[in-house]
Design a protein around this motif. Structure first.
Motif, mmCIF file in Angstrom:
data_model
loop_
_atom_site.group_PDB
_atom_site.id
_atom_site.type_symbol
_atom_site.label_atom_id
_atom_site.label_comp_id
_atom_site.label_asym_id
_atom_site.label_seq_id
_atom_site.Cartn_x
_atom_site.Cartn_y
_atom_site.Cartn_z
ATOM 1 N N GLY A 107 29.081 31.795 -40.763
ATOM 2 C CA GLY A 107 30.344 32.394 -40.350
ATOM 3 C C GLY A 107 31.555 31.677 -40.902
ATOM 4 N N GLY A 108 31.351 30.888 -41.961
ATOM 5 C CA GLY A 108 32.452 30.107 -42.513
ATOM 6 C C GLY A 108 33.330 30.864 -43.482
ATOM 7 N N VAL A 109 32.893 32.040 -43.910
ATOM 8 C CA VAL A 109 33.695 32.838 -44.838
ATOM 9 C C VAL A 109 33.308 34.306 -44.673
ATOM 10 C CG1 VAL A 109 32.027 32.616 -46.734
ATOM 11 C CG2 VAL A 109 34.411 33.082 -47.252
ATOM 12 N N GLU A 110 34.268 35.175 -44.859
ATOM 13 C CA GLU A 110 34.007 36.609 -44.759
ATOM 14 C C GLU A 110 33.342 37.102 -46.039
ATOM 15 O OE1 GLU A 110 37.698 38.510 -43.977
ATOM 16 O OE2 GLU A 110 38.122 37.332 -42.171
ATOM 17 N N LYS A 111 32.428 38.048 -45.888
ATOM 18 C CA LYS A 111 31.701 38.570 -47.045
ATOM 19 C C LYS A 111 32.646 39.163 -48.085
ATOM 20 C CE LYS A 111 27.272 39.654 -44.846
ATOM 21 N NZ LYS A 111 26.284 40.727 -44.545
ATOM 22 N N GLU A 112 33.761 39.734 -47.615
ATOM 23 C CA GLU A 112 34.699 40.379 -48.536
ATOM 24 C C GLU A 112 35.344 39.379 -49.495
ATOM 25 O OE1 GLU A 112 34.656 40.725 -45.285
ATOM 26 O OE2 GLU A 112 33.838 42.766 -45.123
ATOM 27 N N LYS A 113 35.389 38.110 -49.101
ATOM 28 C CA LYS A 113 36.014 37.085 -49.939
ATOM 29 C C LYS A 113 34.999 36.345 -50.810
ATOM 30 C CE LYS A 113 39.741 36.261 -46.615
ATOM 31 N NZ LYS A 113 40.425 35.251 -45.767
ATOM 32 N N ASN A 114 33.749 36.734 -50.693
ATOM 33 C CA ASN A 114 32.665 36.048 -51.392
ATOM 34 C C ASN A 114 32.886 35.988 -52.905
ATOM 35 O OD1 ASN A 114 30.225 35.041 -52.279
ATOM 36 N ND2 ASN A 114 29.040 36.843 -51.748
ATOM 37 N N ASP A 115 33.163 37.142 -53.519
ATOM 38 C CA ASP A 115 33.262 37.215 -54.980
ATOM 39 C C ASP A 115 34.421 36.380 -55.520
ATOM 40 O OD1 ASP A 115 31.115 38.957 -54.918
ATOM 41 O OD2 ASP A 115 32.385 40.749 -54.861
ATOM 42 N N GLY A 116 35.567 36.449 -54.841
ATOM 43 C CA GLY A 116 36.725 35.687 -55.294
ATOM 44 C C GLY A 116 36.500 34.184 -55.201
ATOM 45 N N LEU A 117 35.899 33.744 -54.099
ATOM 46 C CA LEU A 117 35.612 32.316 -53.934
ATOM 47 C C LEU A 117 34.628 31.830 -54.989
ATOM 48 C CD1 LEU A 117 35.274 31.904 -50.054
ATOM 49 C CD2 LEU A 117 36.962 30.809 -51.533
ATOM 50 N N LEU A 118 33.614 32.637 -55.236
ATOM 51 C CA LEU A 118 32.585 32.246 -56.201
ATOM 52 C C LEU A 118 33.175 32.096 -57.600
ATOM 53 C CD1 LEU A 118 29.562 31.715 -56.696
ATOM 54 C CD2 LEU A 118 29.307 34.157 -57.156
ATOM 55 N N LEU A 119 33.963 33.074 -58.029
ATOM 56 C CA LEU A 119 34.542 33.016 -59.372
ATOM 57 C C LEU A 119 35.512 31.844 -59.508
ATOM 58 C CD1 LEU A 119 34.938 34.155 -62.186
ATOM 59 C CD2 LEU A 119 36.654 35.721 -61.253
ATOM 60 N N SER A 120 36.344 31.635 -58.494
ATOM 61 C CA SER A 120 37.332 30.552 -58.560
ATOM 62 C C SER A 120 36.652 29.188 -58.681
ATOM 63 C CB SER A 120 38.226 30.583 -57.322
ATOM 64 O OG SER A 120 38.981 31.777 -57.278
ATOM 65 N N GLN A 121 35.604 28.962 -57.881
ATOM 66 C CA GLN A 121 34.922 27.671 -57.942
ATOM 67 C C GLN A 121 34.120 27.523 -59.227
ATOM 68 O OE1 GLN A 121 35.425 25.107 -56.058
ATOM 69 N NE2 GLN A 121 33.996 23.882 -57.284
ATOM 70 N N PHE A 122 33.586 28.630 -59.728
ATOM 71 C CA PHE A 122 32.849 28.583 -60.994
ATOM 72 C C PHE A 122 33.777 28.150 -62.126
ATOM 73 C CE2 PHE A 122 31.179 30.726 -64.849
ATOM 74 C CZ PHE A 122 29.951 30.087 -64.918
ATOM 75 N N ILE A 123 34.975 28.719 -62.153
ATOM 76 C CA ILE A 123 35.960 28.343 -63.179
ATOM 77 C C ILE A 123 36.353 26.876 -63.026
ATOM 78 C CG2 ILE A 123 38.331 28.733 -63.965
ATOM 79 C CD1 ILE A 123 37.953 31.692 -63.177
ATOM 80 N N LYS A 124 36.576 26.470 -61.799
ATOM 81 C CA LYS A 124 36.991 25.089 -61.524
ATOM 82 C C LYS A 124 35.879 24.089 -61.833
ATOM 83 C CE LYS A 124 38.200 22.108 -57.600
ATOM 84 N NZ LYS A 124 38.386 22.078 -56.122
#
Length: 262
Positions: free
Chosen positions: A145-162
């Motif tokens: 429950g630490g993150v909403e599913k709707e934000k999953n893709d954005g978080l993943l891409l941002s951290q991948f780039i970083k």
């Protein structure tokens, strides 16, 4: 010719077999939570992700609970038995939550947040392997429950780039920084990354084949130049017995008995 009753029996048998096949395909994979699981069992993280995916297709929560119970073996089955005794109105989400509590990771949502945002590509790790590792952490974070599913893709891409440290040109080639506002899904991103990896592997294989040819050509050119240089350095004398004092052949200048030829 079959009678009407025989046709009816055959139809009923066919329908029963179809229901059995459907029920079999809808069954969840078994899970026990045992320290020595059977060969047909998955580890918990794998099992719960598969179970959630299958249960999402079912609308009836009673059917969901039934399918979960059918998949469980002791000691996991005992957890649900205890839950049902203490909480008779428990839902399928309660079932999965109890199993998560008993067999899932012990990290809190905050700890998983820190782990996710501090994860970087390791030396020798391909971009697709790094992406998969990030997604695994993110799945656990979502379950906590630490993150909403709707934000999953954005978080993943941002951290991948970083977090990419050894293949930064991949970010440029795929223009990933331009996709942050409308991020691709995990599977779309994984497909893009793996295709780019494959293209780079092909280019590397071509370079490795061409390199020996280039080295051989350079070697032959160098050897040829050296041979020509040595030939130029070697003095040649087309008239070895010619006397440069008198102009006659048959002796050298140092032993010439004749007068100089002027």
């Amino acid at each position: 010719m079959p009678t009407t009753q025989e046709k009816k029996n055959a139809n009923q048998l066919g329908e029963a077999l179809a229901r059995c096949t459907l029920n079999s395909s809808r069954k969840l994979r078994p899970f026990s939570g045992s320290k020595t699981p059977a060969k047909d069992e998955d580890v918990f993280d794998t099992w719960i992700e598969l179970a959630k995916g299958q249960l999402d297709e079912e609308e009836n929560d009673q059917e969901k609970r039934k399918r979960i119970r059918e998949a469980l073996r002791p000691p996991a089955a005992n957890i649900i038995s205890d839950l049902r005794r203490d909480q008779q109105a428990a839902t399928s989400e309660d079932y999965l939550g109890a199993l998560e509590l008993a067999f899932g990771g012990t990290e809190s949502a905050t700890e998983l947040h820190v782990l996710f945002h501090s994860s970087h590509q390791k030396q020798g790790e391909t971009p697709s392997e790094y992406l998969t590792r990030l997604q695994d952490i993110l799945r656990r974070l979502i379950r906590k429950g630490g993150v909403e599913k709707e934000k999953n893709d954005g978080l993943l891409l941002s951290q991948f780039i970083k977090g990419i440290l050894y293949d930064e040109m991949l970010l440029v080639n795929l223009q990933l920084k331009e996709k942050v506002s409308q991020p691709p899904t995990y599977l779309q991103l994984l497909r893009m990354v793996r295709r780019e990896e494959a293209e780079q592997m092909v280019k590397m294989s071509h370079r490795s084949v061409d390199a020996p040819k280039k080295e051989a050509k350079t070697f032959h050119q160098s050897a040829g130049s050296k041979e020509v240089g040595e030939k130029r350095k070697t003095p040649t004398n087309s008239r070895p017995n010619f006397c440069y004092k008198c102009g006659l052949e048959g002796h050298y200048k140092g032993k010439c008995p004749n007068e100089p030829d002027v």
